[in-house]
Design an enzyme around this catalytic site. Structure first.
Site, PDB file in Angstrom:
ATOM      1  N   ASN A 190       0.263  -1.342   0.286  1.00 26.07           N
ATOM      2  CA  ASN A 190      -0.428  -0.140   0.135  1.00 26.07           C
ATOM      3  C   ASN A 190       1.074   1.233  -0.198  1.00 26.07           C
ATOM      4  OD1 ASN A 190      -2.304   2.454   0.516  1.00 26.07           O
ATOM      5  ND2 ASN A 190      -1.719   1.320   2.787  1.00 26.07           N
ATOM      6  N   LYS A 244       0.200   4.146  -0.208  1.00 19.15           N
ATOM      7  CA  LYS A 244      -0.782   5.579   0.200  1.00 19.15           C
ATOM      8  C   LYS A 244      -0.682   7.150  -0.615  1.00 19.15           C
ATOM      9  CE  LYS A 244       0.802   3.199   4.813  1.00 19.15           C
ATOM     10  NZ  LYS A 244      -0.076   3.601   5.890  1.00 19.15           N
ATOM     11  N   HIS A 259      -9.232   0.513   4.047  1.00 18.43           N
ATOM     12  CA  HIS A 259      -7.974   1.457   5.986  1.00 18.43           C
ATOM     13  C   HIS A 259      -8.415   2.123   6.996  1.00 18.43           C
ATOM     14  CE1 HIS A 259      -4.089   2.432   6.384  1.00 18.43           C
ATOM     15  NE2 HIS A 259      -3.423   1.461   5.823  1.00 18.43           N
ATOM     16  N   GLU A 269      -6.966   4.772   7.643  1.00 15.21           N
ATOM     17  CA  GLU A 269      -6.594   5.720   7.387  1.00 15.21           C
ATOM     18  C   GLU A 269      -7.693   6.366   6.883  1.00 15.21           C
ATOM     19  OE1 GLU A 269      -2.522   5.916   5.534  1.00 15.21           O
ATOM     20  OE2 GLU A 269      -2.193   4.566   7.931  1.00 15.21           O
ATOM     21  N   GLU A 289      -5.429  -4.910  10.297  1.00 17.36           N
ATOM     22  CA  GLU A 289      -3.969  -4.479  10.921  1.00 17.36           C
ATOM     23  C   GLU A 289      -4.615  -3.608  11.972  1.00 17.36           C
ATOM     24  OE1 GLU A 289      -2.673  -2.965   6.730  1.00 17.36           O
ATOM     25  OE2 GLU A 289      -4.158  -2.234   7.328  1.00 17.36           O
ATOM     26  N   GLY A 327       2.495   1.824  10.577  1.00 25.84           N
ATOM     27  CA  GLY A 327       3.446   3.081  10.719  1.00 25.84           C
ATOM     28  C   GLY A 327       3.653   3.806  11.961  1.00 25.84           C
ATOM     29  N   SER A 333       3.724  -2.143  10.457  1.00 23.86           N
ATOM     30  CA  SER A 333       5.108  -2.668   9.839  1.00 23.86           C
ATOM     31  C   SER A 333       5.619  -3.719  10.009  1.00 23.86           C
ATOM     32  CB  SER A 333       5.297  -1.622  11.631  1.00 23.86           C
ATOM     33  OG  SER A 333       4.974  -0.544  11.962  1.00 23.86           O
TER      34      SER A 333
HETATM   35  C1  PEP Z   1      -0.397   0.065   5.636  1.00 17.62           C
HETATM   36  O1  PEP Z   1      -0.405   1.288   5.437  1.00 17.62           O
HETATM   37  O2  PEP Z   1      -1.458  -0.948   5.343  1.00 17.62           O
HETATM   38  C2  PEP Z   1       0.123  -0.055   6.744  1.00 17.62           C
HETATM   39  C3  PEP Z   1       0.605  -1.243   6.914  1.00 17.62           C
HETATM   40  O3  PEP Z   1       1.589   0.513   6.742  1.00 17.62           O
HETATM   41  P1  PEP Z   1       2.924   0.052   8.095  1.00 17.62           P
HETATM   42  O4  PEP Z   1       3.634  -1.223   6.701  1.00 17.62           O
HETATM   43  O5  PEP Z   1       3.880   1.289   7.122  1.00 17.62           O
HETATM   44  O6  PEP Z   1       2.720  -0.330   9.045  1.00 17.62           O
END
Ligand code: PEP
Length: 249
Positions: A9, A11, A95, A97, A167, A173, A213
């Site tokens: 992803n 972003k 997601h 976000e 998630e 992040g 992460s």
């Molecule tokens: C994500 O954006 O779905 C995500 C898991 O980000 P990160 O790997 O940076 O934590």
């Protein structure tokens, strides 16, 4: 056997030029990765550059969001048939976000998932708890409600085509990964919800990805958990070498 999905992803990162350069380095590094489905989700505007760059590879391209209607006076939105005609095969829905900053709800997740399926896209539907919810032992209640409201109303045939991504919001992040055991426990709970709602065959075949992460140095431990069927990767998917080593875990 559930074939892993390793999805990036991006972003709101990368220009069209950076998208093409990424694929030049990344595609050869994953050319022999037949053990997993590899997906990259760039921004809407860079989907054409990604589709072009991935043309002679097995890498699937996805969007990070979709609107639930096919067309109309909805300034700024992009529909599922438009994504499909641009060459997308996948789409991330719900997601955290989008939930946090753009008012995504269980109801909109459901409508977007149905629209994506109707257009032939493979939805990756995200669920996950915030830190205060985990700390108050509400992880299962939150994930269960997001699952029920977001995808519980699908038919079994529709459900068979989706991928779930667990998630935990506190791990996205932040550099804080859920331990493989914590992730596996949440996945086990979600698979139980799939069984309750859609039956044992669906539970056995549903792919549940972990996101939060994921990095080259922790992916192996996560993927060693039989409950974990792949990864949704944000930050570490922006670098071709790093995402390739995640794909080739
Ligand atoms: C994500 O954006 O779905 C995500 C898991 O980000 P990160 O790997 O940076 O934590």
């Amino acid at each position: 056997m559930r074939k892993p999905v390793m999805a990036g992803n991006w972003k709101m990162y990368k220009s069209a030029g950076e998208t093409s350069s990424f694929f030049e380095k990344f595609a050869p590094l994953v050319a022999s990765a037949t053990h997993a489905e590899v997906v990259i989700c760039p921004t809407f505007v860079n989907i054409p550059a990604a589709v072009e760059a991935a043309r002679s590879t097995a890498i699937g391209i996805g969007a990070q969001d979709v609107f639930w209607l096919k067309e109309g006076a909805y300034t700024g939105e992009v529909s599922a048939p438009m994504l499909a005609s641009a060459g997308c095969r996948w789409v991330i829905i719900g997601h955290s976000e989008r939930r946090q900053y753009f008012g995504e709800t269980e109801e909109t997740v459901f409508k977007k998932t149905v629209a994506a399926l109707e257009a032939g896209l493979n939805p990756i539907v995200c669920v996950g708890e915030r830190l205060e919810e985990r700390e108050s032992n509400a992880t299962e209640a939150v994930c269960g409600a997001q699952f029920a409201g977001g995808v519980g109303g699908l038919t079994p045939a529709q459900f068979a085509r989706i991928v779930i991504a667990y998630e935990p919001v506190w791990a996205i992040g932040t550099g804080k990964t859920a331990t493989p055991e914590m992730a596996a426990a949440a996945h086990k709970f979600l698979r139980g919800e799939v069984r309750r709602q859609f039956g044992a065959d669906s539970a056995a075949s549903c792919r549940i990805l972990y996101g939060g992460s994921v990095k080259p140095d922790n992916v192996k431990g996560l993927m060693a958990q039989p409950e974990i069927d792949g990864a949704l990767v944000g930050g570490a998917s922006l670098d071709p070498t790093s995402f390739a080593s995640i794909v080739n875990f």
